[in-house]
Each structure stands twice: as structure tokens, then as C-alpha cells.
Design a protein around this motif. Structure first.
Motif, PDB file in Angstrom:
ATOM      1  N   UNK A  34      -8.336 -17.065 -71.825  1.00 21.68           N
ATOM      2  CA  UNK A  34      -8.243 -17.246 -70.375  1.00 21.68           C
ATOM      3  C   UNK A  34      -6.852 -17.746 -69.975  1.00 21.68           C
ATOM      4  N   UNK A  35      -6.307 -18.671 -70.737  1.00 14.93           N
ATOM      5  CA  UNK A  35      -4.954 -19.151 -70.455  1.00 14.93           C
ATOM      6  C   UNK A  35      -3.952 -18.017 -70.635  1.00 14.93           C
ATOM      7  N   UNK A  36      -4.074 -17.269 -71.735  1.00 13.85           N
ATOM      8  CA  UNK A  36      -3.144 -16.169 -72.005  1.00 13.85           C
ATOM      9  C   UNK A  36      -3.189 -15.113 -70.902  1.00 13.85           C
ATOM     10  N   UNK A  37      -4.384 -14.740 -70.487  1.00  8.12           N
ATOM     11  CA  UNK A  37      -4.515 -13.686 -69.482  1.00  8.12           C
ATOM     12  C   UNK A  37      -4.089 -14.144 -68.088  1.00  8.12           C
ATOM     13  N   UNK A  38      -3.919 -15.433 -67.906  1.00  5.55           N
ATOM     14  CA  UNK A  38      -3.445 -15.962 -66.621  1.00  5.55           C
ATOM     15  C   UNK A  38      -1.985 -16.405 -66.715  1.00  5.55           C
ATOM     16  N   UNK A  39      -1.253 -15.796 -67.612  1.00  6.40           N
ATOM     17  CA  UNK A  39       0.174 -16.043 -67.829  1.00  6.40           C
ATOM     18  C   UNK A  39       0.526 -17.523 -67.982  1.00  6.40           C
ATOM     19  N   UNK A  40      -0.321 -18.231 -68.671  1.00  4.74           N
ATOM     20  CA  UNK A  40      -0.060 -19.625 -69.018  1.00  4.74           C
ATOM     21  C   UNK A  40      -0.464 -19.803 -70.483  1.00  4.74           C
ATOM     22  N   UNK A 122      -5.636 -34.587 -58.002  1.00 12.57           N
ATOM     23  CA  UNK A 122      -4.283 -34.024 -58.103  1.00 12.57           C
ATOM     24  C   UNK A 122      -4.031 -33.395 -59.467  1.00 12.57           C
ATOM     25  N   UNK A 123      -4.964 -32.540 -59.866  1.00  7.46           N
ATOM     26  CA  UNK A 123      -4.826 -31.851 -61.151  1.00  7.46           C
ATOM     27  C   UNK A 123      -3.989 -30.585 -60.983  1.00  7.46           C
ATOM     28  N   UNK A 124      -3.453 -30.107 -62.084  1.00  4.92           N
ATOM     29  CA  UNK A 124      -2.662 -28.887 -62.092  1.00  4.92           C
ATOM     30  C   UNK A 124      -3.525 -27.735 -61.563  1.00  4.92           C
ATOM     31  N   UNK A 125      -3.072 -27.109 -60.477  1.00  7.72           N
ATOM     32  CA  UNK A 125      -3.873 -26.076 -59.797  1.00  7.72           C
ATOM     33  C   UNK A 125      -4.091 -24.845 -60.670  1.00  7.72           C
ATOM     34  N   UNK A 126      -3.082 -24.451 -61.423  1.00  7.26           N
ATOM     35  CA  UNK A 126      -3.216 -23.256 -62.264  1.00  7.26           C
ATOM     36  C   UNK A 126      -4.245 -23.494 -63.378  1.00  7.26           C
ATOM     37  N   UNK A 127      -4.172 -24.660 -64.027  1.00  9.68           N
ATOM     38  CA  UNK A 127      -5.153 -24.982 -65.077  1.00  9.68           C
ATOM     39  C   UNK A 127      -6.550 -25.095 -64.474  1.00  9.68           C
ATOM     40  N   UNK A 128      -6.655 -25.725 -63.323  1.00  5.07           N
ATOM     41  CA  UNK A 128      -7.955 -25.858 -62.656  1.00  5.07           C
ATOM     42  C   UNK A 128      -8.548 -24.484 -62.340  1.00  5.07           C
TER      43      UNK A 128
END
Length: 138
Positions: A34-40, A122-128
Motif C-alpha cells: 500500500x505504501x509502495x503503490x501510493x508513491x511513499x 496532526x498526523x501525516x496526511x499521506x500515511x493516514x
């Protein structure tokens, strides 16, 4: 006649209970993908050891140059116990407060450089967004 209706009702209840879809746990591979496919993309890391929670050690990664710890538990209930365990272990510690993300049987701890007072605000929006997508898919 009443007995027949009761037996029919019991049979229907039994059969409807058999149709319940078993809860599917999220795997470490699904999280990394999921992280890889979301360019992170996650990078396997040799970060310092982190807390053992409810008997589970984390898989250690880095993202954006910061440590990210992934705990994959056997069940959602075990993950809840793991989170309770974290708060019990850290209640008297002076430490960097992580951003905490939860998805079913998975807990993710992200240690960013910003000071924080609450692990859930205030969590990282991309990770969330990635964690929320994992929860919905599985």
C-alpha cells in the motif's frame, strides 16, 4: 405447530450464522504494498529496537527519512491490547511521542521530527490516507 416454527427459526438462525464472512487480517506485505503503490515506499531499516507490544516486536522501516514501526497482530483485539500495552509502558517516560495509526490488526508508529503532545492528532496526511485505504480494502 409451534414446535415446527421454533425448529424452523432455530435452523434459520444457525444457517445465517454460518454465512458470516470471517474477518480477514491485514498482512505486512499488504501494508508495504500500500505504501509502495501510493508513491511513499518504505525502506527496510536497522532502526533501534522499539517497544514489544502484547508480545509482538515491530518490523522496522524508514519513510521520509524517519523511523516507522509496523506491528502485525493475530487479531484486531490483540492490536487493541498492544496499544494499551504501549500506553502502560510509556506513561512515565519522557520520550518522543509517535504518530500512531491503526488498521484492523495492524498498528503503525511513525516517529517524525515535529514535537507533539498527542499521538492521534496532526498526523501525516499521506500515511493516514494509506492506512485508511488498507482498512477499507481488506
Amino acid at each position: 405447530m409451534v414446535q415446527m416454527k421454533i425448529l424452523l427459526l432455530l435452523a434459520l438462525l444457525f444457517l445465517s450464522g454460518c454465512n458470516e464472512k470471517p474477518v480477514e487480517n491485514i498482512t505486512l506485505q499488504a501494508v508495504v504494498q500500500a505504501f509502495d503503490s501510493n508513491t511513499l515506499p518504505l525502506t527496510k531499516s536497522e532502526n533501534a529496537d522499539y517497544f514489544v507490544l502484547n508480545g509482538q516486536s515491530p518490523e522496522k522501516y524508514a519513510v521520509n527519512g524517519n523511523p516507522l514501526y509496523i506491528y502485525v497482530f493475530a487479531s484486531e483485539e490483540d492490536a487493541k491490547k498492544g496499544l494499551e500495552d504501549f500506553f502502560n509502558q510509556t506513561e512515565n517516560l519522557n520520550m518522543v511521542i509517535p504518530q500512531i495509526f491503526a488498521a484492523k490488526n495492524v498498528l503503525i508508529f511513525y516517529l517524525s521530527s515535529e514535537p507533539r503532545t498527542d499521538p492521534f492528532s496532526e498526523r501525516d496526511e499521506k500515511i493516514l490516507s494509506i492506512v485508511n485505504s488498507i482498512s477499507v480494502k481488506e
